[in-house]
Design a protein around this motif. Sequence first.
Motif, PDB file in Angstrom:
ATOM      1  N   ILE A  94       0.846  -1.193   0.000  1.00  0.00           N
ATOM      2  CA  ILE A  94       0.000   0.000   0.000  1.00  0.00           C
ATOM      3  C   ILE A  94       0.884   1.247   0.000  1.00  0.00           C
ATOM      4  CG2 ILE A  94      -1.566   1.392   1.426  1.00  0.00           C
ATOM      5  CD1 ILE A  94      -3.004  -1.217   2.158  1.00  0.00           C
ATOM      6  N   ALA A  95       1.967   1.210   0.780  1.00  0.00           N
ATOM      7  CA  ALA A  95       2.914   2.335   0.781  1.00  0.00           C
ATOM      8  C   ALA A  95       3.529   2.513  -0.602  1.00  0.00           C
ATOM      9  CB  ALA A  95       4.007   2.101   1.823  1.00  0.00           C
ATOM     10  N   ALA A  96       3.867   1.393  -1.252  1.00  0.00           N
ATOM     11  CA  ALA A  96       4.431   1.459  -2.604  1.00  0.00           C
ATOM     12  C   ALA A  96       3.409   1.998  -3.594  1.00  0.00           C
ATOM     13  CB  ALA A  96       4.913   0.072  -3.040  1.00  0.00           C
ATOM     14  N   TYR A  97       2.137   1.626  -3.405  1.00  0.00           N
ATOM     15  CA  TYR A  97       1.064   2.106  -4.276  1.00  0.00           C
ATOM     16  C   TYR A  97       0.954   3.623  -4.200  1.00  0.00           C
ATOM     17  CZ  TYR A  97      -3.751   3.106  -5.748  1.00  0.00           C
ATOM     18  OH  TYR A  97      -4.859   3.638  -6.361  1.00  0.00           O
ATOM     19  N   TYR A  98       0.989   4.164  -2.996  1.00  0.00           N
ATOM     20  CA  TYR A  98       0.875   5.612  -2.841  1.00  0.00           C
ATOM     21  C   TYR A  98       2.067   6.334  -3.476  1.00  0.00           C
ATOM     22  CZ  TYR A  98      -3.216   5.360   0.223  1.00  0.00           C
ATOM     23  OH  TYR A  98      -4.491   5.164   0.733  1.00  0.00           O
ATOM     24  N   GLU A  99       3.248   5.727  -3.407  1.00  0.00           N
ATOM     25  CA  GLU A  99       4.410   6.316  -4.075  1.00  0.00           C
ATOM     26  C   GLU A  99       4.199   6.331  -5.587  1.00  0.00           C
ATOM     27  OE1 GLU A  99       7.905   4.232  -2.913  1.00  0.00           O
ATOM     28  OE2 GLU A  99       7.785   4.850  -0.806  1.00  0.00           O
ATOM     29  N   ASP A 100       3.672   5.229  -6.114  1.00  0.00           N
ATOM     30  CA  ASP A 100       3.397   5.167  -7.557  1.00  0.00           C
ATOM     31  C   ASP A 100       2.315   6.158  -7.949  1.00  0.00           C
ATOM     32  OD1 ASP A 100       5.302   3.242  -8.072  1.00  0.00           O
ATOM     33  OD2 ASP A 100       3.916   1.561  -7.867  1.00  0.00           O
ATOM     34  N   LEU A 101       1.320   6.298  -7.093  1.00  0.00           N
ATOM     35  CA  LEU A 101       0.235   7.238  -7.345  1.00  0.00           C
ATOM     36  C   LEU A 101       0.802   8.650  -7.532  1.00  0.00           C
ATOM     37  CD1 LEU A 101      -2.911   6.625  -7.231  1.00  0.00           C
ATOM     38  CD2 LEU A 101      -2.876   7.801  -5.032  1.00  0.00           C
ATOM     39  N   SER A 270       2.400 -15.301 -18.110  1.00  0.00           N
ATOM     40  CA  SER A 270       3.004 -16.413 -18.848  1.00  0.00           C
ATOM     41  C   SER A 270       4.079 -15.924 -19.814  1.00  0.00           C
ATOM     42  CB  SER A 270       1.933 -17.199 -19.608  1.00  0.00           C
ATOM     43  OG  SER A 270       1.259 -16.358 -20.525  1.00  0.00           O
ATOM     44  N   LEU A 271       3.857 -14.725 -20.400  1.00  0.00           N
ATOM     45  CA  LEU A 271       4.855 -14.164 -21.314  1.00  0.00           C
ATOM     46  C   LEU A 271       5.963 -13.431 -20.559  1.00  0.00           C
ATOM     47  CD1 LEU A 271       2.525 -12.721 -24.109  1.00  0.00           C
ATOM     48  CD2 LEU A 271       3.965 -14.759 -24.248  1.00  0.00           C
ATOM     49  N   GLY A 272       5.706 -13.119 -19.304  1.00  0.00           N
ATOM     50  CA  GLY A 272       6.713 -12.418 -18.503  1.00  0.00           C
ATOM     51  C   GLY A 272       7.036 -11.031 -19.022  1.00  0.00           C
ATOM     52  N   ASN A 273       6.031 -10.372 -19.638  1.00  0.00           N
ATOM     53  CA  ASN A 273       6.287  -9.070 -20.253  1.00  0.00           C
ATOM     54  C   ASN A 273       5.683  -7.904 -19.476  1.00  0.00           C
ATOM     55  OD1 ASN A 273       3.618  -9.620 -20.821  1.00  0.00           O
ATOM     56  ND2 ASN A 273       3.743  -9.101 -22.986  1.00  0.00           N
ATOM     57  N   GLY A 274       5.347  -8.130 -18.224  1.00  0.00           N
ATOM     58  CA  GLY A 274       4.783  -7.054 -17.416  1.00  0.00           C
ATOM     59  C   GLY A 274       5.843  -6.028 -17.024  1.00  0.00           C
ATOM     60  N   ILE A 275       5.424  -4.789 -16.851  1.00  0.00           N
ATOM     61  CA  ILE A 275       6.313  -3.712 -16.437  1.00  0.00           C
ATOM     62  C   ILE A 275       5.674  -3.008 -15.248  1.00  0.00           C
ATOM     63  CG2 ILE A 275       7.515  -1.598 -17.127  1.00  0.00           C
ATOM     64  CD1 ILE A 275       7.133  -2.433 -20.023  1.00  0.00           C
ATOM     65  N   THR A 276       6.404  -2.881 -14.160  1.00  0.00           N
ATOM     66  CA  THR A 276       5.848  -2.222 -12.985  1.00  0.00           C
ATOM     67  C   THR A 276       5.882  -0.711 -13.150  1.00  0.00           C
ATOM     68  OG1 THR A 276       7.941  -2.058 -11.767  1.00  0.00           O
ATOM     69  CG2 THR A 276       6.682  -4.105 -11.522  1.00  0.00           C
ATOM     70  N   VAL A 277       4.984  -0.056 -12.436  1.00  0.00           N
ATOM     71  CA  VAL A 277       4.964   1.404 -12.449  1.00  0.00           C
ATOM     72  C   VAL A 277       6.257   1.945 -11.846  1.00  0.00           C
ATOM     73  CG1 VAL A 277       3.802   3.444 -11.510  1.00  0.00           C
ATOM     74  CG2 VAL A 277       2.455   1.548 -12.434  1.00  0.00           C
ATOM     75  N   LYS A 278       6.790   1.239 -10.877  1.00  0.00           N
ATOM     76  CA  LYS A 278       8.060   1.663 -10.275  1.00  0.00           C
ATOM     77  C   LYS A 278       9.160   1.718 -11.330  1.00  0.00           C
ATOM     78  CE  LYS A 278      11.249   0.589  -6.490  1.00  0.00           C
ATOM     79  NZ  LYS A 278      11.576  -0.345  -5.392  1.00  0.00           N
ATOM     80  N   GLU A 279       9.204   0.715 -12.206  1.00  0.00           N
ATOM     81  CA  GLU A 279      10.188   0.715 -13.294  1.00  0.00           C
ATOM     82  C   GLU A 279       9.930   1.858 -14.267  1.00  0.00           C
ATOM     83  OE1 GLU A 279      11.274  -3.942 -14.043  1.00  0.00           O
ATOM     84  OE2 GLU A 279       9.192  -3.344 -14.402  1.00  0.00           O
ATOM     85  N   LEU A 280       8.664   2.092 -14.586  1.00  0.00           N
ATOM     86  CA  LEU A 280       8.315   3.163 -15.523  1.00  0.00           C
ATOM     87  C   LEU A 280       8.693   4.531 -14.968  1.00  0.00           C
ATOM     88  CD1 LEU A 280       4.795   1.940 -16.694  1.00  0.00           C
ATOM     89  CD2 LEU A 280       6.883   2.001 -18.067  1.00  0.00           C
ATOM     90  N   ARG A 281       8.472   4.720 -13.672  1.00  0.00           N
ATOM     91  CA  ARG A 281       8.776   6.017 -13.062  1.00  0.00           C
ATOM     92  C   ARG A 281      10.264   6.318 -13.087  1.00  0.00           C
ATOM     93  NH1 ARG A 281       8.177   6.957  -8.070  1.00  0.00           N
ATOM     94  NH2 ARG A 281       7.689   4.918  -7.185  1.00  0.00           N
ATOM     95  N   ALA A 282      11.068   5.243 -13.046  1.00  0.00           N
ATOM     96  CA  ALA A 282      12.519   5.428 -13.092  1.00  0.00           C
ATOM     97  C   ALA A 282      12.996   5.832 -14.488  1.00  0.00           C
ATOM     98  CB  ALA A 282      13.222   4.150 -12.654  1.00  0.00           C
TER      99      ALA A 282
END
Length: 467
Positions: A94-101, A270-282
């Motif tokens: 939840i703390a990580a979510y608020y940072e991404d928000l 299954s494809l392993g192609n997800g990207i986290t918002v944390k990665e995108l923000r960087a």
Amino acid sequence: MTLQIYNTMSREKEEFVPVDPGKVNMYVCGPTVYDYIHIGNARPMIFFDVVRAYLEDRGYDVNYVANFTDVDDKLIRKAEAMNTTVPEVAETFIAAYYEDLEGLGVQRATLNPRVTENMDDIIAFIGELVDTDHAYASGGDVYFRTSSFEGYGKLSRQNLEQLQFGIRIEVDARKENQEDFVLWKGAKSGEIFWESPWGPGRPGWHIECSAMARRYLGDTLDIHGGGQDLQFPHHECEIAQSESLTGHPLSNYWMHNGYVNIDNEKMSKSLGNGITVKELRARYKKEALRYFVLSTQYRNPLNFSADNMQQSLNSVERIENAVGAVHHRLSAATAGTEGVTEELQTKLAAVLNDFYAKMDDDFNTPDAVTAVFEWVNEANLVLRQDVARKADLEALLEAFRKMNAVLRIAAEPGAELLDEEVEALIAERAEARKAKNWSRSDEIRDLLAEQGILLEDTPQGMRWRRK
């Protein structure tokens, strides 16, 4: 102009008329907080943030509720893997979510209720369904009796016979019908649980949102939103539970955003192609991420690629360059008695009319962005003048701010960190690195990079300069 919303229930655009004039009750399904959120979560976060902002711009008082599912099979497995507890897993993410928000420029919801904070209401809701024969207890669990609700399938346009044929369901002897879904799960050994009339356990996924929406927003919502993947079974089951109990429509308008693809392939584990918002923000500034999401009509698929993100960055830079140039000319302009030129006044009125007309058309953000570029063209015409009127420059900024207050796709000058704030962040980063708190160190680095701060190692220590 009247606001038209495409209603998934009717498959048509409908004029928006809230239950209570001047007020909007909106519920958007939030994340299950067992991991960092990904780009698929970012799309509804950004889009419904714009929906809320536009409704507020039109003068509505918006009560926006987005929940946290903080107890679930996934959280239980994550807690086991991390050798910790379910509540601790939830707090972490939840703390990580608020940072991404914040990193996406998204305003917090009016309320973010948690399942664990609403257990009494959930249990009471299930009890009422049991008492009215819409649900039954069996083998320590409680199931919703789908045959008791004639409208089951009306959102996804499927009836029970089609659902029986079209979905794969594990045969469970405890169910009266295999399409019946769980409202309460009996606790397995070692699992987190709550006491209930049916024994220790925890709620099923669908009942959580029905109970929290009813508690915080009433029997009938104005808008219920979420991703396209939630239409069935989640929202279909919410409708069955809520409308069986209250006899009223759960929501007058249903809104669903489309899927997110990665390089033209569906995002999947299954494809392993997800990207986290944390990665995108960087990698990208928040304005570019918002621009990327809003440049595609929300009901259409959204394709993430490096090329598309570069185009978004270039577009944001073009807008910000125009805004910055207007600011620069305005700072050097002298006050005059003349007002805004009639020609510019007419053009800016046309730009704003176009913007609001597109937003009134089911929140058509791609065309609304086009109106922003119409503004850029008008700004550049004024900037080419040898002497620009101060009133014209001020009128340009006023028009831009009206649109950007809704979309937030460009940063204005003047929001930079002060020198002493930069020094404090660099000192904090040094301490974080000493403590091997790499997460905080990276966050500070990314924040400084977003502000155009370049860090340099020298024999005398860390130094910094602005780009």
